[in-house]
Write a protein that holds these residues in place. Structure first.
Motif, PDB file in Angstrom:
ATOM      1  N   ILE A  33     -22.747 -20.166 -12.568  1.00 53.82           N
ATOM      2  CA  ILE A  33     -22.103 -20.355 -11.268  1.00 53.82           C
ATOM      3  C   ILE A  33     -20.625 -20.017 -11.445  1.00 53.82           C
ATOM      4  N   VAL A  34     -20.144 -19.099 -10.614  1.00 55.77           N
ATOM      5  CA  VAL A  34     -18.752 -18.675 -10.732  1.00 55.77           C
ATOM      6  C   VAL A  34     -18.021 -19.018  -9.438  1.00 55.77           C
ATOM      7  N   GLY A  35     -16.840 -19.554  -9.597  1.00 54.94           N
ATOM      8  CA  GLY A  35     -16.051 -19.887  -8.416  1.00 54.94           C
ATOM      9  C   GLY A  35     -14.648 -20.258  -8.831  1.00 54.94           C
ATOM     10  N   PRO A  36     -13.713 -20.254  -7.875  1.00 55.52           N
ATOM     11  CA  PRO A  36     -12.330 -20.590  -8.216  1.00 55.52           C
ATOM     12  C   PRO A  36     -12.175 -22.076  -8.554  1.00 55.52           C
ATOM     13  N   ASN A  37     -11.049 -22.418  -9.121  1.00 56.51           N
ATOM     14  CA  ASN A  37     -10.777 -23.832  -9.414  1.00 56.51           C
ATOM     15  C   ASN A  37     -10.867 -24.647  -8.130  1.00 56.51           C
ATOM     16  N   GLY A  38     -11.490 -25.800  -8.231  1.00 58.31           N
ATOM     17  CA  GLY A  38     -11.545 -26.706  -7.086  1.00 58.31           C
ATOM     18  C   GLY A  38     -12.627 -26.368  -6.077  1.00 58.31           C
ATOM     19  N   CYS A  39     -13.543 -25.459  -6.427  1.00 61.04           N
ATOM     20  CA  CYS A  39     -14.572 -25.076  -5.449  1.00 61.04           C
ATOM     21  C   CYS A  39     -15.783 -26.012  -5.491  1.00 61.04           C
TER      22      CYS A  39
END
Lengths: 261, 269
Positions: A33-39
């Motif tokens: 799972i890839v996502g920005p910080n805080g997602c």
């Protein structure tokens, strides 16, 4: 094996939604799972292991609701919060957790040696650098050989050489993995892994992780899109082959969003 | 044996030894050399005086451990919540292992208190004030250690789960505050019998006093040695055992439902 059915998690005084109606199913295979910080990536893993309050929806592990799970050894995580049972040296932490996870401490010790972490054994876990702590927690998790391991940002603050070792270890791991990261460079090496994007608590996917070099992110809804992401800062779509911004060209999700917005 | 790790951790804990032993040695010294005594120059009175100091300080000594225990559970709330779900750790095993470790430390603290009370008070009085039942002092120290752990665990889980971690600092001191409250009021005032028997704190201190003194002790410790009724120690033993059983059940019920909380919630400023 793992069924996440529309879960939502709220945090803090303003009850912000950290995870918003997430659905995910892992029967067999490995998922990134890839996502920005805080997602909401870490919160999702915390929810799976019962460390974040699930407001709605449910999570099933091996067919059992996580609320009713006790002494389930087939699941492990690298979240550092779970390795603070008492004030102990790294060596004792390894021994204790090996004992309560039902594994041989020597297996972890050998892994520690392989990652050149022997000099950390006499120190308290909190005395280690952030990267060393992360590695110890990674190894404690991986060494269990659990049917499912949940890895939160396993590459964070880890030097390049050990990162490669760790990646190889995860690729060779024989059971299921749920891994989250905000970095893209690792994805190309995860052949056969499924890939999801996470933005503002929502999951989008699924894609092939090693196909990331062919994926593009676009503003608005592009024709032939693979997925549309509705967010508070606009609508984006993922396309394959061509598009506005190549996902693999970005170092991480934050820089990607900066480019596309 | 996970109690080995608890024990090792507590043996290395400077707070336990600093407050539980060295600070108490200071008070033994004060009791022996600074605080005045106005009783006849006979061994029995010195023995009684030494035993009262031993009872009070033995109790306070083990209560200092409760603060460390409370913080251990507070810092480990997520680990416990995870551990009960995804490891072989069971609430009963956690409680029994921790209680065994605190009992051993309680016994050790009691032993040290006994030794230094004997040495300093004997030196001060000129009599050889040998403890009558030293093994009983150690056994009561064991019980006191277990009791303090159970009490601290219950308080801290209630605070963690229901009251919010902003109160964690105060909550960790509650066992010690209760110890001072019951310990000093019993010595300086005349407590009603239902408190003397019903309070586990007075039970522990009275049993410690008896183990040193070796004779029956008066219900009213602040009064004369010869006057008033004597404490029924069997009742106190039964009451203490009942308290430990009750707290064990409560601790088990609460700790298995421990909620993972961010330790940052406990930050005061």
């Amino acid at each position: 094996m793992l069924e996440i059915n529309g879960i939502s998690v709220r945090y803090g005084k303003n009850k912000r939604k950290a995870v918003d109606g997430a659905n995910l199913s892992i029967e067999r295979g490995k998922v990134a799972i890839v996502g920005p910080n805080g997602c909401g990536k870490t919160t999702l893993i915390k929810a799976i292991v019962g460390l974040a309050p699930v407001e709605s929806g449910n999570i099933l592990l091996f067919g059992k609701d996580i609320k009713n799970i006790t002494n389930e050894l087939r699941v492990s995580t690298n979240l550092s919060d779970v390795y603070r049972l008492m004030r102990m040296s790294t060596s004792d932490t390894i021994k204790l957790y090996s004992e309560i996870k039902g594994i041989d401490a020597d297996v972890v010790m050998k892994m520690m040696a392989n990652f050149e972490l022997e000099d950390t054994l006499d120190k308290m876990l909190y005395e280690l650098s952030t990267g060393q702590q992360k590695l110890v927690c990674n190894l404690l998790c991986i060494a269990t050989g659990s049917k499912m391991i949940l890895l939160d940002e396993p590459f964070e603050n880890i030097d390049q050489m050990r990162r490669i070792k760790l990646t190889n270890m995860l690729v060779d791991y024989e059971s299921e993995i749920l891994l989250n990261t905000h970095e893209f460079d690792i994805l190309g090496k995860l052949k056969g892994w499924s890939l999801y994007f996470m933005l503002e608590g929502k999951l989008f996917g699924k894609f092939e992780a090693n196909d990331v070099r062919n994926l593009f992110i676009n503003r608005g809804i592009s024709p032939n899109n693979l997925s549309v992401m509705e967010t508070s800062y606009g609508t984006f779509s993922i396309t394959r082959g061509e598009g506005e911004v190549s996902i693999s060209a970005a170092r991480n999700f934050n820089s990607l969003l900066n480019e596309v917005t | 044996m996970i109690s080995t790790y608890f024990l090792k951790s507590m043996l290395k804990n400077k707070n336990i030894w600093g407050w539980g032993l060295f600070f108490m040695l200071f008070w033994i010294f004060m009791g022996a050399f600074v605080f005045g005594t106005n009783f006849p120059d006979q061994k029995i009175y010195f023995q009684y005086d030494a035993s009262i100091w031993f009872g009070l300080l033995g109790l306070i000594s083990t209560s200092t451990m409760a603060t460390s225990v409370a913080y251990s559970i507070y810092y480990g709330n997520s680990s416990l919540a995870y551990g009960f779900r995804f490891t072989t750790l069971k609430p009963s095993r956690y409680i029994s292992s921790f209680a065994i470790s605190t009992s051993i430390i309680g016994g050790m603290l009691s032993g040290f208190m006994l030794l230094f009370t004997f040495l300093l008070f004997s030196y001060r009085s000129g009599f050889l004030l040998t403890p009558t039942f030293p093994y009983m002092s150690i056994i009561i120290g064991f019980a006191s250690g277990a009791f303090m752990f159970l009490l601290a665990s219950i308080i801290i889980v209630i605070v963690n789960n229901y009251l919010g971690l902003r109160n964690v600092s105060f909550a960790s001191f509650i066992p010690m505050i209760l110890t001072y409250l019951f310990g000093f009021t019993q010595i300086n005032t005349s407590l009603p019998p239902f408190i003397v028997y019903g309070s586990p704190f007075t039970d522990i201190s009275d049993l410690l006093i008896w183990s040193y003194y070796g004779r029956e002790i008066p219900v009213n410790l602040s009064g004369s040695l010869q006057n008033g009724g004597q404490i029924n120690l069997v009742v106190q033993v039964i009451m203490l055992v009942l308290w430990i059983i009750l707290l064990s059940i409560l601790s088990f019920m609460l700790i298995r439902k421990i909620k993972p909380k961010s330790i940052e919630e406990g930050r005061q400023v």
